[in-house]
Write a protein that holds these residues in place. Structure first.
Motif, PDB file in Angstrom:
ATOM      1  N   SER A  90      28.564  40.338  37.913  1.00  0.00           N
ATOM      2  CA  SER A  90      27.609  39.337  37.446  1.00  0.00           C
ATOM      3  C   SER A  90      28.380  38.124  36.965  1.00  0.00           C
ATOM      4  N   PRO A  91      27.860  36.922  37.204  1.00  0.00           N
ATOM      5  CA  PRO A  91      28.515  35.725  36.665  1.00  0.00           C
ATOM      6  C   PRO A  91      28.640  35.834  35.140  1.00  0.00           C
ATOM      7  N   GLY A  92      29.807  35.498  34.628  1.00  0.00           N
ATOM      8  CA  GLY A  92      30.090  35.586  33.207  1.00  0.00           C
ATOM      9  C   GLY A  92      30.746  36.897  32.815  1.00  0.00           C
ATOM     10  N   GLU A  93      30.649  37.905  33.670  1.00  0.00           N
ATOM     11  CA  GLU A  93      31.246  39.213  33.396  1.00  0.00           C
ATOM     12  C   GLU A  93      32.752  39.151  33.647  1.00  0.00           C
ATOM     13  N   MET A  94      33.527  39.716  32.732  1.00  0.00           N
ATOM     14  CA  MET A  94      34.965  39.760  32.910  1.00  0.00           C
ATOM     15  C   MET A  94      35.310  40.987  33.749  1.00  0.00           C
ATOM     16  N   TYR A  95      36.180  40.809  34.738  1.00  0.00           N
ATOM     17  CA  TYR A  95      36.567  41.900  35.625  1.00  0.00           C
ATOM     18  C   TYR A  95      38.082  42.032  35.620  1.00  0.00           C
ATOM     19  N   GLN A  96      38.577  43.269  35.491  1.00  0.00           N
ATOM     20  CA  GLN A  96      40.007  43.531  35.483  1.00  0.00           C
ATOM     21  C   GLN A  96      40.375  44.417  36.661  1.00  0.00           C
ATOM     22  N   THR A  97      41.410  44.005  37.379  1.00  0.00           N
ATOM     23  CA  THR A  97      41.916  44.764  38.511  1.00  0.00           C
ATOM     24  C   THR A  97      43.413  44.490  38.628  1.00  0.00           C
ATOM     25  N   ALA A  98      43.983  44.818  39.752  1.00  0.00           N
ATOM     26  CA  ALA A  98      45.402  44.543  39.986  1.00  0.00           C
ATOM     27  C   ALA A  98      45.665  44.468  41.487  1.00  0.00           C
ATOM     28  N   TYR A  99      46.752  43.826  41.817  1.00  0.00           N
ATOM     29  CA  TYR A  99      47.295  43.857  43.171  1.00  0.00           C
ATOM     30  C   TYR A  99      48.545  44.712  43.085  1.00  0.00           C
ATOM     31  N   ILE A 100      48.777  45.510  44.115  1.00  0.00           N
ATOM     32  CA  ILE A 100      49.934  46.400  44.151  1.00  0.00           C
ATOM     33  C   ILE A 100      50.980  45.792  45.082  1.00  0.00           C
ATOM     34  N   ALA A 101      52.201  45.676  44.569  1.00  0.00           N
ATOM     35  CA  ALA A 101      53.297  45.133  45.376  1.00  0.00           C
ATOM     36  C   ALA A 101      54.436  46.144  45.412  1.00  0.00           C
ATOM     37  N   ARG A 102      55.042  46.277  46.571  1.00  0.00           N
ATOM     38  CA  ARG A 102      56.207  47.160  46.723  1.00  0.00           C
ATOM     39  C   ARG A 102      57.263  46.420  47.521  1.00  0.00           C
ATOM     40  N   ASN A 103      58.450  46.332  46.929  1.00  0.00           N
ATOM     41  CA  ASN A 103      59.600  45.722  47.585  1.00  0.00           C
ATOM     42  C   ASN A 103      60.166  46.739  48.568  1.00  0.00           C
ATOM     43  N   LEU A 104      60.045  46.483  49.842  1.00  0.00           N
ATOM     44  CA  LEU A 104      60.492  47.409  50.874  1.00  0.00           C
ATOM     45  C   LEU A 104      61.963  47.228  51.261  1.00  0.00           C
ATOM     46  N   THR A 105      62.643  46.305  50.593  1.00  0.00           N
ATOM     47  CA  THR A 105      64.036  46.016  50.953  1.00  0.00           C
ATOM     48  C   THR A 105      64.998  46.818  50.078  1.00  0.00           C
ATOM     49  N   SER A 106      66.273  46.716  50.390  1.00  0.00           N
ATOM     50  CA  SER A 106      67.309  47.385  49.606  1.00  0.00           C
ATOM     51  C   SER A 106      67.919  46.437  48.583  1.00  0.00           C
ATOM     52  N   GLY A 107      67.255  45.319  48.323  1.00  0.00           N
ATOM     53  CA  GLY A 107      67.770  44.344  47.364  1.00  0.00           C
ATOM     54  C   GLY A 107      66.715  43.819  46.414  1.00  0.00           C
ATOM     55  N   PHE A 108      67.171  43.243  45.336  1.00  0.00           N
ATOM     56  CA  PHE A 108      66.324  42.608  44.339  1.00  0.00           C
ATOM     57  C   PHE A 108      65.658  41.379  44.952  1.00  0.00           C
TER      58      PHE A 108
END
Length: 189
Positions: A90-108
């Motif tokens: 609903s408009p005005g309603e606060m919604y909390q979620t997340a995006y999931i990220a995974r680093n698939l490399t062997s480096g930072f």
């Protein structure tokens, strides 16, 4: 017969034209950003958090479908997705979620998410209270993390808008020297 005066006037006009074109090229990007912000075109959103006190009353008579989309820039070797792709709120309603990220490399690596809203007319009415897009997102090799997103749709959203798509594009912004240092190839300066 052409006189030296005509040659000088032609050269002056050409040089002045080149300077003006060069200046216009530099001014084009900021002018485009201002135009998009004023008109709401291109779905550009402000990357400034909204305080929860400024959200307004919840309009329980109305539901808005929010589509959450994740896009990797072509050079971004991470897995990136929303926890939930479609949400009704609903408009005005606060919604909390997340995006999931995974680093698939062997480096930072360090990533930055850039948001976009469609239809662009809805951009000013999508309020982000907390968003991973406000900060850079560092991940170690093979690390996975949930990146938080807390948002609300303004009750002032025009009545004819029933669906909003919030898309994030993830970009690699890892400086070369940090990646080399993280892999044991030297120190950070």
């Amino acid at each position: 017969m052409n006189s030296p005066k005509n040659h000088k006037r032609t050269v002056t006009t050409l040089v002045l034209g080149c300077v003006l074109m060069f200046g216009f090229g530099f001014a084009l990007v900021p002018l485009y950003d201002v135009f998009c912000r004023v008109t709401g075109l291109n779905g550009k959103v402000d990357l400034v958090p909204v305080h929860p006190d400024k959200l307004g009353q919840v309009d329980k008579t109305r539901q808005v479908k929010l589509q959450l989309v994740a896009i990797n820039n072509e050079t971004m070797p991470w897995r990136f997705k929303p926890e939930k792709s479609i949400v009704e709120l609903s408009p005005g309603e606060m919604y909390q979620t997340a995006y999931i990220a995974r680093n698939l490399t062997s480096g930072f690596m360090i990533a930055q998410a850039v948001p976009s809203v469609s239809p662009s007319e809805a951009a000013p009415f999508l309020n982000k209270i907390n968003c991973f897009c406000f900060e850079r997102q560092p991940l170690l090799a093979l690390e996975e993390k949930a990146m938080p997103l807390v948002l609300s749709v303004s009750p002032e959203l025009p009545e004819h808008i029933h669906t909003i798509t919030l898309s994030y594009t993830l970009f690699d912004i890892t400086p070369e020297n940090e990646q080399v240092a993280a892999l044991g190839g030297g120190s950070l300066r």
